[in-house]
Write an enzyme that holds these catalytic residues in place. Structure first.
Site, PDB file in Angstrom:
ATOM      1  N   GLY A  25       0.521  -1.006  -0.247  1.00 54.38           N
ATOM      2  CA  GLY A  25       0.210   0.007   0.262  1.00 54.38           C
ATOM      3  C   GLY A  25       1.068   1.654   0.178  1.00 54.38           C
ATOM      4  O   GLY A  25       0.306   2.266   0.633  1.00 54.38           O
ATOM      5  N   ILE A  30      -0.439   6.584   5.040  1.00 52.83           N
ATOM      6  CA  ILE A  30       0.844   6.266   5.432  1.00 52.83           C
ATOM      7  C   ILE A  30       2.191   5.377   5.077  1.00 52.83           C
ATOM      8  O   ILE A  30       3.344   5.594   5.061  1.00 52.83           O
ATOM      9  CB  ILE A  30       0.052   5.319   6.927  1.00 52.83           C
ATOM     10  CG1 ILE A  30      -0.604   6.499   7.879  1.00 52.83           C
ATOM     11  CG2 ILE A  30       1.519   5.076   7.545  1.00 52.83           C
ATOM     12  CD1 ILE A  30      -1.791   5.366   8.403  1.00 52.83           C
ATOM     13  N   TYR A 185     -13.857  -5.052  10.599  1.00 52.84           N
ATOM     14  CA  TYR A 185     -11.783  -4.067  11.283  1.00 52.84           C
ATOM     15  C   TYR A 185     -11.729  -4.736  11.766  1.00 52.84           C
ATOM     16  O   TYR A 185     -11.036  -5.098  11.850  1.00 52.84           O
ATOM     17  CB  TYR A 185     -12.357  -2.615  10.726  1.00 52.84           C
ATOM     18  CG  TYR A 185     -11.329  -1.390  10.691  1.00 52.84           C
ATOM     19  CD1 TYR A 185     -10.513  -2.435   9.524  1.00 52.84           C
ATOM     20  CD2 TYR A 185     -10.649  -0.985  11.794  1.00 52.84           C
ATOM     21  CE1 TYR A 185      -9.443  -1.652   9.333  1.00 52.84           C
ATOM     22  CE2 TYR A 185      -9.722  -0.198  11.285  1.00 52.84           C
ATOM     23  CZ  TYR A 185      -8.607   0.115  10.307  1.00 52.84           C
ATOM     24  OH  TYR A 185      -7.665   0.602  10.434  1.00 52.84           O
TER      25      TYR A 185
HETATM   26  N1  LIG Z   1      -5.397   5.912   8.385  1.00 52.18           N
HETATM   27  C1  LIG Z   1      -6.323   6.151   9.762  1.00 52.18           C
HETATM   28  O1  LIG Z   1      -6.574   7.011  10.900  1.00 52.18           O
HETATM   29  C2  LIG Z   1      -6.147   5.012  10.340  1.00 52.18           C
HETATM   30  C3  LIG Z   1      -5.901   4.343  11.929  1.00 52.18           C
HETATM   31  C4  LIG Z   1      -5.590   3.106  11.843  1.00 52.18           C
HETATM   32  C5  LIG Z   1      -4.770   2.425  11.707  1.00 52.18           C
HETATM   33  N2  LIG Z   1      -4.747   2.733  10.304  1.00 52.18           N
HETATM   34  C6  LIG Z   1      -4.062   1.990   9.202  1.00 52.18           C
HETATM   35  O2  LIG Z   1      -3.035   2.287   8.802  1.00 52.18           O
HETATM   36  C7  LIG Z   1      -2.956   1.503   7.386  1.00 52.18           C
HETATM   37  C8  LIG Z   1      -2.771   2.276   5.985  1.00 52.18           C
HETATM   38  O3  LIG Z   1      -3.559   3.037   5.834  1.00 52.18           O
HETATM   39  P1  LIG Z   1      -3.703   4.841   5.405  1.00 52.18           P
HETATM   40  O4  LIG Z   1      -4.656   5.392   6.357  1.00 52.18           O
HETATM   41  O5  LIG Z   1      -2.871   4.531   5.055  1.00 52.18           O
HETATM   42  O6  LIG Z   1      -5.445   4.333   4.569  1.00 52.18           O
HETATM   43  P2  LIG Z   1      -4.809   5.117   2.880  1.00 52.18           P
HETATM   44  O7  LIG Z   1      -4.157   5.360   2.271  1.00 52.18           O
HETATM   45  O8  LIG Z   1      -6.038   4.034   1.824  1.00 52.18           O
HETATM   46  O9  LIG Z   1      -3.897   3.056   2.627  1.00 52.18           O
HETATM   47  C9  LIG Z   1      -4.289   2.209   2.463  1.00 52.18           C
HETATM   48  C10 LIG Z   1      -3.919   1.255   1.029  1.00 52.18           C
HETATM   49  O10 LIG Z   1      -3.622   0.275   0.787  1.00 52.18           O
HETATM   50  C11 LIG Z   1      -4.008  -0.324  -0.239  1.00 52.18           C
HETATM   51  N3  LIG Z   1      -4.700  -1.290  -0.575  1.00 52.18           N
HETATM   52  C12 LIG Z   1      -6.056  -1.728   0.037  1.00 52.18           C
HETATM   53  N4  LIG Z   1      -6.580  -2.777  -0.710  1.00 52.18           N
HETATM   54  C13 LIG Z   1      -5.567  -3.832  -0.842  1.00 52.18           C
HETATM   55  C14 LIG Z   1      -4.893  -4.617  -1.742  1.00 52.18           C
HETATM   56  N5  LIG Z   1      -6.277  -6.062  -1.908  1.00 52.18           N
HETATM   57  N6  LIG Z   1      -4.073  -4.664  -2.088  1.00 52.18           N
HETATM   58  C15 LIG Z   1      -3.114  -3.614  -1.951  1.00 52.18           C
HETATM   59  N7  LIG Z   1      -3.241  -3.121  -0.831  1.00 52.18           N
HETATM   60  C16 LIG Z   1      -4.886  -2.243  -1.215  1.00 52.18           C
HETATM   61  C17 LIG Z   1      -4.163   0.868  -0.787  1.00 52.18           C
HETATM   62  O11 LIG Z   1      -4.286   0.769  -2.122  1.00 52.18           O
HETATM   63  P3  LIG Z   1      -5.774   1.790  -2.825  1.00 52.18           P
HETATM   64  O12 LIG Z   1      -4.444   3.341  -3.213  1.00 52.18           O
HETATM   65  O13 LIG Z   1      -4.936   1.185  -4.139  1.00 52.18           O
HETATM   66  O14 LIG Z   1      -6.991   2.252  -2.359  1.00 52.18           O
HETATM   67  C18 LIG Z   1      -3.457   1.823  -0.209  1.00 52.18           C
HETATM   68  O15 LIG Z   1      -2.426   1.912  -0.770  1.00 52.18           O
HETATM   69  C19 LIG Z   1      -4.025   0.264   7.001  1.00 52.18           C
HETATM   70  O16 LIG Z   1      -3.407  -0.779   7.693  1.00 52.18           O
HETATM   71  C20 LIG Z   1      -4.531   1.419   8.148  1.00 52.18           C
HETATM   72  O17 LIG Z   1      -5.752   0.555   8.527  1.00 52.18           O
HETATM   73  C21 LIG Z   1      -5.234   3.800   9.580  1.00 52.18           C
END
Ligand SMILES: NC(=O)c1ccc[n+]([C@@H]2O[C@H](COP(=O)([O-])OP(=O)(O)OC[C@H]3O[C@@H](n4cnc5c(N)ncnc54)[C@H](OP(=O)(O)O)[C@@H]3O)[C@@H](O)[C@H]2O)c1
Length: 318
Positions: A25, A30, A185
């Site tokens: 991702g 992040i 989740y």
């Molecule tokens: N943001 C928060 O507040 C928060 C809080 C707690 C934990 N987290 C965790 O942080 C991590 C990163 O999330 P983020 O907040 O940076 O969100 P984000 O900007 O939506 O990034 C998520 C990434 O995961 C990728 N992804 C989703 N499904 C996938 C798949 N089937 N195969 C490969 N890649 C896939 C997305 O790809 P696409 O761009 O193609 O969709 C994107 O690159 C996640 O694990 C999330 O659970 C985030």
């Protein structure tokens, strides 16, 4: 409101030339900041993503920023085990050693659905896809040891919008109970924490440190499955900021700490948390590391059972 935790600045002076990292991702949020920072410090970073054209755009931007390291884009869809296997095969053919694997990609509160292999979408993508990826990359991590695995979990592994974080071994994929996106989740994010714990136990002697992190409540695209991102980023941003939402650089501190701090191998299997929302309010300030308030995290039988069930589900046994 407490201030977000920050890495000691010295960590960003480390020269990572010669080190290789995989960030899943890596095209967004992040993951993208993780890729940018590692490349800035001279590393070779494999930006693993399901939309390679998007990854290429970010690769070009990192190159244009003058980063000393190198970014390579590779296709990876964690919701398709055949894609995970193809990714690992290509990685092992092209790179000898892996110094850090960041299991960062994730989806949150998605509508009811299944991955190509019939797993509930969030458990399949957030946990099982990463489980198989990690197992297949262990030879490269062993070659580079001391090396690290960082699972990006969430404080929602404890409680997500009132739902208990627990692994329902009788119905992992919501086949017999009504689907609930937040429970799914929470289950997937608890699996990320337990997975790191099991890896630490299994791989500790090989010089691989495995940990999990909560990045904080971060302004990224993660909300897109239930809210237009522009509503978060423009309409609601001032209110969400007051309520505790942090920016991507702050939200990447826990990942970078887990990956780079020399303190981390002393805490193999531990959970490192940015500010969060926990059942035990004392935990809300976070901690590098933090003892999770979720009792399931401390039950070794749950971690061992999840490890064995996951191994079978991804086709590594049985
Ligand atoms: N943001 C928060 O507040 C928060 C809080 C707690 C934990 N987290 C965790 O942080 C991590 C990163 O999330 P983020 O907040 O940076 O969100 P984000 O900007 O939506 O990034 C998520 C990434 O995961 C990728 N992804 C989703 N499904 C996938 C798949 N089937 N195969 C490969 N890649 C896939 C997305 O790809 P696409 O761009 O193609 O969709 C994107 O690159 C996640 O694990 C999330 O659970 C985030």
């Amino acid at each position: 409101m407490p201030k977000p935790l920050q890495c000691p600045p010295g960590l960003f002076d480390l020269d990572l030339t010669g080190n290789t990292y995989v960030v899943t991702g890596g095209n967004s949020g992040i993951g993208l900041v993780t890729v940018q920072q590692l490349a800035k410090q001279g590393a070779t970073v494999v930006l693993a993503c399901r939309r390679p054209a998007e990854g290429e755009r970010e690769r070009a931007a990192v190159e244009a920023s003058g980063a000393r390291g190198k970014v390579e884009v590779m296709a990876l869809d964690l919701a398709r085990l055949e894609s995970v296997r193809a990714f690992a095969k290509e990685f092992l053919e092209n790179y000898g050693a892996l110094h850090g694997l960041v299991n960062n990609a994730g989806v949150m509160n998605t509508p009811a659905g299944k991955t190509q292999d019939g797993f509930e979408t969030q458990f399949g993508t957030n946990h099982l896809g990463h489980y198989l990826l990690t197992e297949l990359l262990v030879p490269a991590l062993t070659k580079a040891a001391p090396s690290r695995i960082v699972n990006v979990s969430s404080c929602f592994h404890d409680k997500a919008q009132g739902r208990e974080g627990r692994i329902d071994f009788d119905d992992l994929h919501f086949d017999s109970r009504p689907y609930d996106g937040w429970s799914a989740y929470a289950q997937s994010k608890l699996a990320n924490v337990l997975h790191a714990k099991s890896l630490a136990k299994r791989l500790g002697d090989s010089g691989i440190t495995a940990v999990s992190v909560h990045p904080g409540w971060v302004r990224t695209n993660l909300v897109k499955s239930f809210m237009p991102v522009w509503v978060q980023d423009f309409l609601l941003r001032p209110f969400l900021g007051i309520a505790g939402m942090i920016e991507p650089w702050e939200g990447t501190q826990a990942t970078l700490y887990a990956l780079l701090s020399p303190e981390v191998p002393k805490h193999n299997g531990a959970f490192f948390s940015q500010l969060g929302l926990y059942r035990d309010k004392a935990a809300n300030a976070g901690g590098f590391p933090l003892s999770s308030p979720n009792p399931e995290v401390h039950d070794d039988t749950v971690a061992a059972r999840l490890d064995s069930v996951s191994r079978k589900l991804v086709g590594l046994e049985g």
